[in-house]
Write an enzyme that holds these catalytic residues in place. Structure first.
Site, mmCIF file in Angstrom:
data_model
loop_
_atom_site.group_PDB
_atom_site.id
_atom_site.type_symbol
_atom_site.label_atom_id
_atom_site.label_comp_id
_atom_site.label_asym_id
_atom_site.label_seq_id
_atom_site.Cartn_x
_atom_site.Cartn_y
_atom_site.Cartn_z
ATOM 1 N N HIS A 90 -6.938 -12.340 -1.174
ATOM 2 C CA HIS A 90 -6.217 -11.115 -0.796
ATOM 3 C C HIS A 90 -6.306 -10.938 0.720
ATOM 4 O O HIS A 90 -7.386 -11.029 1.308
ATOM 5 C CB HIS A 90 -6.819 -9.907 -1.517
ATOM 6 C CG HIS A 90 -6.309 -8.612 -0.976
ATOM 7 N ND1 HIS A 90 -4.965 -8.369 -0.808
ATOM 8 C CD2 HIS A 90 -6.956 -7.503 -0.526
ATOM 9 C CE1 HIS A 90 -4.808 -7.166 -0.293
ATOM 10 N NE2 HIS A 90 -6.008 -6.621 -0.111
ATOM 11 N N CYS A 115 -4.867 -3.693 -4.912
ATOM 12 C CA CYS A 115 -4.653 -5.003 -4.271
ATOM 13 C C CYS A 115 -4.938 -6.178 -5.212
ATOM 14 O O CYS A 115 -4.598 -7.319 -4.890
ATOM 15 C CB CYS A 115 -5.493 -5.118 -3.008
ATOM 16 S SG CYS A 115 -5.160 -3.821 -1.811
ATOM 17 N N ASN A 152 -1.925 -6.164 5.598
ATOM 18 C CA ASN A 152 -2.405 -6.098 4.222
ATOM 19 C C ASN A 152 -1.277 -5.512 3.367
ATOM 20 O O ASN A 152 -0.951 -4.330 3.502
ATOM 21 C CB ASN A 152 -3.654 -5.214 4.172
ATOM 22 C CG ASN A 152 -4.233 -5.067 2.779
ATOM 23 O OD1 ASN A 152 -3.562 -5.332 1.787
ATOM 24 N ND2 ASN A 152 -5.476 -4.615 2.710
#
Ligand code: UT7
Length: 332
Positions: free
Chosen positions: A253, A111, A283
């Site tokens: 994030h 990520c 996500n």
């Protein structure tokens, strides 16, 4: 070193299949109420037949159009879900975008991949190796999720976001004002796809096949995400000479709205400075920051001259931050 890397274009792409919390609740022991209250996610998009490269090409095309260019010198693609284990996905994306024989490679930092990609491309530009770069974060996590695992299936979505970086001056809007990157491989166990690599091949001769699905230990990851992103953000703010209070928008994030708020609390930053996109897309790993930038810029949430802080965290463990004064560019 010459000048700075400057953000000059922004684009995004989402697959067409919308997956609501209600739809997931039909096949999993979960509920819209649990998903919303524990993560902030309302929905996500999953591919139906498209690949990571397909999404990357669309986002990349939009970013090039936003920048008003049809050529760059470098393509960096951040992804955990490449089209193939070999070769990298970036060269094919570059070819499909008609960019010619440019340098093109993938970055695997889970990520944090997009911020690592920005740092890598910016370093090429600042060193004078290239004049421009296309940096893409693209993912299709739906292809590595265990459909029976409610702890991961409700969280992740697919998508892609891309930016164009150009050589410019440190004082101009869009200039990336430094980076803080880090890792802690001693906690690699927290986020893992066990099978398919050299340590645990999918079809080994002398051991049972390792799992091909993505696994995550949510609770410890949550704690690391807050601490690492907050510290990394502090480091990069110090480098930029900004106080946390002077940040107009924090684009972290997009893992969990509670993580974004906790990072704001640690930085003593108003929670309303956190840009939230996970309600719409879940996500999306390496795609989450450029997707959030695209949405925020498209909705007028990011205005030219705003001070913007980016911070990422992911498997590895890895983390990274950068900061910039927002330029006047369209989000396509
Ligand atoms: O992108 C890379 C970085 N990733 C992250 O930063 C993610 C960080 N972690 C998180 O965001 C959170 O830990 C999660 C959203 C993954 C989980 O939220 P949590 O509040 O930490 O829940 P938990 O794992 O502590 O689970 C609480 C309860 C458990 O039940 P018991 O043991 O209390 O009976 C879980 O089994 O919630 C249960 N649970 C669920 N219930 C309904 C876990 N997933 C679900 C679900 N639906 N989908």
């Amino acid at each position: 070193m010459t000048g700075a890397a400057v953000l000059g274009g922004l684009g995004s792409a989402l697959p067409s299949r919308l997956v609501t919390n209600e739809e997931l609740s039909e096949s999993l022991d979960t509920s819209d109420a649990w998903i919303r209250s524990r993560t902030g996610i309302r929905q996500r998009y999953w591919v139906r037949g498209e690949s990571t490269g397909d999404l990357a090409v669309t986002a990349g095309r939009h970013a090039l159009k936003s920048a008003g260019v049809d050529a760059v010198d470098l393509v960096v693609l951040a992804t955990t879900t490449p089209d193939h284990p070999c070769p990298a996905t970036a060269p094919e994306v570059a070819a499909r975008l008609d960019l010619g024989p440019v340098a093109a490679y993938d970055i695997a930092a889970v990520c944090s991949g997009f911020v690592y990609g920005l740092a890598s491309a910016a370093a090429h530009i600042e060193a004078g190796l290239v004049d421009s770069a296309l940096v893409i974060g693209a993912e299709t996590y739906s292809t590595i999720l265990d459909p029976q695992d409610r702890t991961t299936s409700v969280i992740f979505g697919d998508g892609a976001g891309a930016v164009v970086l150009r050589a410019g001056e440190a004082g101009q809007c869009g200039a990336l004002l430094g980076f803080d990157l880090g890792s802690d491989g001693s906690r690699r166990d927290l986020i893992v796809v066990p099978g398919g690599g050299s340590r645990a091949r999918t079809a080994p001769v002398d051991a049972p096949p390792a799992g091909r699905y993505f696994t995550m230990q949510g609770k410890p990851v949550f704690r690391h995400a807050v601490e690492r992103m907050a510290q990394s953000a502090r480091n990069v703010l110090a480098r930029a000479g900004w106080t946390p209070g002077s940040v107009d928008s924090f684009v972290g994030h997009q893992a969990n709205v509670r993580i974004l708020h906790a990072v704001c609390d640690q930085l003593d930053l108003d929670r309303d400075r956190a840009v939230t996109d996970l309600d719409r897309v879940g996500n999306t790993s390496a795609a989450s920051i450029p997707l959030a930038l695209s949405r925020a810029a498209g909705e007028g949430r990011l205005a030219a001259g705003d001070r913007v802080l980016l911070a990422a965290f992911g498997g590895g463990l890895t983390w990274g931050s950068t900061a910039l004064v927002w330029p006047d560019i369209p989000a396509l």
